[in-house]
Design a protein around this motif. Sequence first.
Motif, PDB file in Angstrom:
ATOM      1  N   LEU A   1     -16.277  -1.305  23.420  1.00 22.43           N
ATOM      2  CA  LEU A   1     -15.371  -2.301  22.862  1.00 22.43           C
ATOM      3  C   LEU A   1     -13.909  -1.864  22.957  1.00 22.43           C
ATOM      4  O   LEU A   1     -13.009  -2.660  22.766  1.00 22.43           O
ATOM      5  N   LEU A   2     -13.693  -0.590  23.259  1.00 23.55           N
ATOM      6  CA  LEU A   2     -12.327  -0.068  23.268  1.00 23.55           C
ATOM      7  C   LEU A   2     -11.403  -0.760  24.274  1.00 23.55           C
ATOM      8  O   LEU A   2     -10.243  -1.036  23.931  1.00 23.55           O
ATOM      9  N   PRO A   3     -11.856  -1.070  25.506  1.00 24.67           N
ATOM     10  CA  PRO A   3     -10.940  -1.769  26.416  1.00 24.67           C
ATOM     11  C   PRO A   3     -10.500  -3.123  25.878  1.00 24.67           C
ATOM     12  O   PRO A   3      -9.331  -3.505  26.034  1.00 24.67           O
ATOM     13  N   LEU A   4     -11.408  -3.830  25.203  1.00 23.80           N
ATOM     14  CA  LEU A   4     -11.033  -5.122  24.625  1.00 23.80           C
ATOM     15  C   LEU A   4     -10.036  -4.954  23.482  1.00 23.80           C
ATOM     16  O   LEU A   4      -9.071  -5.718  23.370  1.00 23.80           O
ATOM     17  N   VAL A   5     -10.269  -3.951  22.643  1.00 21.63           N
ATOM     18  CA  VAL A   5      -9.333  -3.685  21.546  1.00 21.63           C
ATOM     19  C   VAL A   5      -7.961  -3.296  22.111  1.00 21.63           C
ATOM     20  O   VAL A   5      -6.924  -3.741  21.614  1.00 21.63           O
ATOM     21  N   HIS A   6      -7.971  -2.512  23.172  1.00 17.80           N
ATOM     22  CA  HIS A   6      -6.720  -2.108  23.815  1.00 17.80           C
ATOM     23  C   HIS A   6      -5.972  -3.328  24.346  1.00 17.80           C
ATOM     24  O   HIS A   6      -4.743  -3.444  24.182  1.00 17.80           O
ATOM     25  N   ASP A   7      -6.689  -4.253  24.974  1.00 20.73           N
ATOM     26  CA  ASP A   7      -6.061  -5.475  25.484  1.00 20.73           C
ATOM     27  C   ASP A   7      -5.478  -6.317  24.352  1.00 20.73           C
ATOM     28  O   ASP A   7      -4.392  -6.897  24.488  1.00 20.73           O
ATOM     29  N   ILE A   8      -6.181  -6.365  23.231  1.00 16.65           N
ATOM     30  CA  ILE A   8      -5.680  -7.119  22.076  1.00 16.65           C
ATOM     31  C   ILE A   8      -4.386  -6.497  21.558  1.00 16.65           C
ATOM     32  O   ILE A   8      -3.403  -7.203  21.283  1.00 16.65           O
ATOM     33  N   ILE A   9      -4.363  -5.184  21.456  1.00 17.00           N
ATOM     34  CA  ILE A   9      -3.157  -4.499  20.975  1.00 17.00           C
ATOM     35  C   ILE A   9      -1.997  -4.718  21.937  1.00 17.00           C
ATOM     36  O   ILE A   9      -0.860  -4.956  21.510  1.00 17.00           O
ATOM     37  N   LYS A  10      -2.262  -4.671  23.236  1.00 17.23           N
ATOM     38  CA  LYS A  10      -1.198  -4.922  24.215  1.00 17.23           C
ATOM     39  C   LYS A  10      -0.653  -6.332  24.074  1.00 17.23           C
ATOM     40  O   LYS A  10       0.565  -6.541  24.155  1.00 17.23           O
ATOM     41  N   CYS A  11      -1.534  -7.307  23.869  1.00 19.50           N
ATOM     42  CA  CYS A  11      -1.085  -8.686  23.698  1.00 19.50           C
ATOM     43  C   CYS A  11      -0.241  -8.834  22.435  1.00 19.50           C
ATOM     44  O   CYS A  11       0.746  -9.583  22.420  1.00 19.50           O
ATOM     45  N   MET A  12      -0.617  -8.122  21.383  1.00 24.64           N
ATOM     46  CA  MET A  12       0.139  -8.197  20.137  1.00 24.64           C
ATOM     47  C   MET A  12       1.508  -7.544  20.295  1.00 24.64           C
ATOM     48  O   MET A  12       2.497  -8.021  19.727  1.00 24.64           O
ATOM     49  N   ASP A  13       1.571  -6.461  21.073  1.00 22.71           N
ATOM     50  CA  ASP A  13       2.848  -5.798  21.309  1.00 22.71           C
ATOM     51  C   ASP A  13       3.807  -6.696  22.086  1.00 22.71           C
ATOM     52  O   ASP A  13       5.020  -6.670  21.863  1.00 22.71           O
ATOM     53  N   LYS A  14       3.272  -7.493  23.003  1.00 18.58           N
ATOM     54  CA  LYS A  14       4.101  -8.363  23.846  1.00 18.58           C
ATOM     55  C   LYS A  14       4.380  -9.707  23.188  1.00 18.58           C
ATOM     56  O   LYS A  14       5.075 -10.534  23.756  1.00 18.58           O
ATOM     57  N   ASP A  15       3.816  -9.940  22.010  1.00 20.10           N
ATOM     58  CA  ASP A  15       3.888 -11.241  21.354  1.00 20.10           C
ATOM     59  C   ASP A  15       3.365 -12.338  22.284  1.00 20.10           C
ATOM     60  O   ASP A  15       3.917 -13.435  22.355  1.00 20.10           O
ATOM     61  N   SER A  16       2.291 -12.015  22.961  1.00 19.93           N
ATOM     62  CA  SER A  16       1.688 -12.940  23.916  1.00 19.93           C
ATOM     63  C   SER A  16       0.778 -13.937  23.198  1.00 19.93           C
ATOM     64  O   SER A  16       0.265 -13.664  22.118  1.00 19.93           O
ATOM     65  N   GLN A  17       0.606 -15.086  23.830  1.00 21.55           N
ATOM     66  CA  GLN A  17      -0.267 -16.114  23.273  1.00 21.55           C
ATOM     67  C   GLN A  17      -1.739 -15.853  23.637  1.00 21.55           C
ATOM     68  O   GLN A  17      -2.620 -16.581  23.216  1.00 21.55           O
ATOM     69  N   ASP A  18      -1.986 -14.808  24.414  1.00 23.58           N
ATOM     70  CA  ASP A  18      -3.340 -14.502  24.866  1.00 23.58           C
ATOM     71  C   ASP A  18      -4.159 -13.767  23.812  1.00 23.58           C
ATOM     72  O   ASP A  18      -5.326 -13.426  24.061  1.00 23.58           O
TER      73      ASP A  18
END
Length: 99
Positions: free
Chosen positions: A17-34
Amino acid sequence: MAVAQTNLEKESDDCSLLPLVHDIIKCMDKDSQDVHQELSKLKAKIQEAREQISNMPGIDSSPPEQQQQLATLREQVRTKNQLLQKYKSLCMFEVPKAS
């Protein structure tokens, strides 16, 4: 049988699950809508893991039942090993070699 085993190995290899959590954190850092899309991927992955766990053999057995099954299997292995050793120690007739 081999195809089912290969599919099971692929599914069991892909349980991180770590790659998915990492992607979520990256999206939150970028203020992305993804973020919502990534969160739904994580939710689907967790649900898939739950289904795999519920389909595991022996999951419906209690721990004492599992211990009893393990003891029975170990006893069978011990008996079979003894029989194998006994078979190996038997005097075998030598087959004459063709000359």
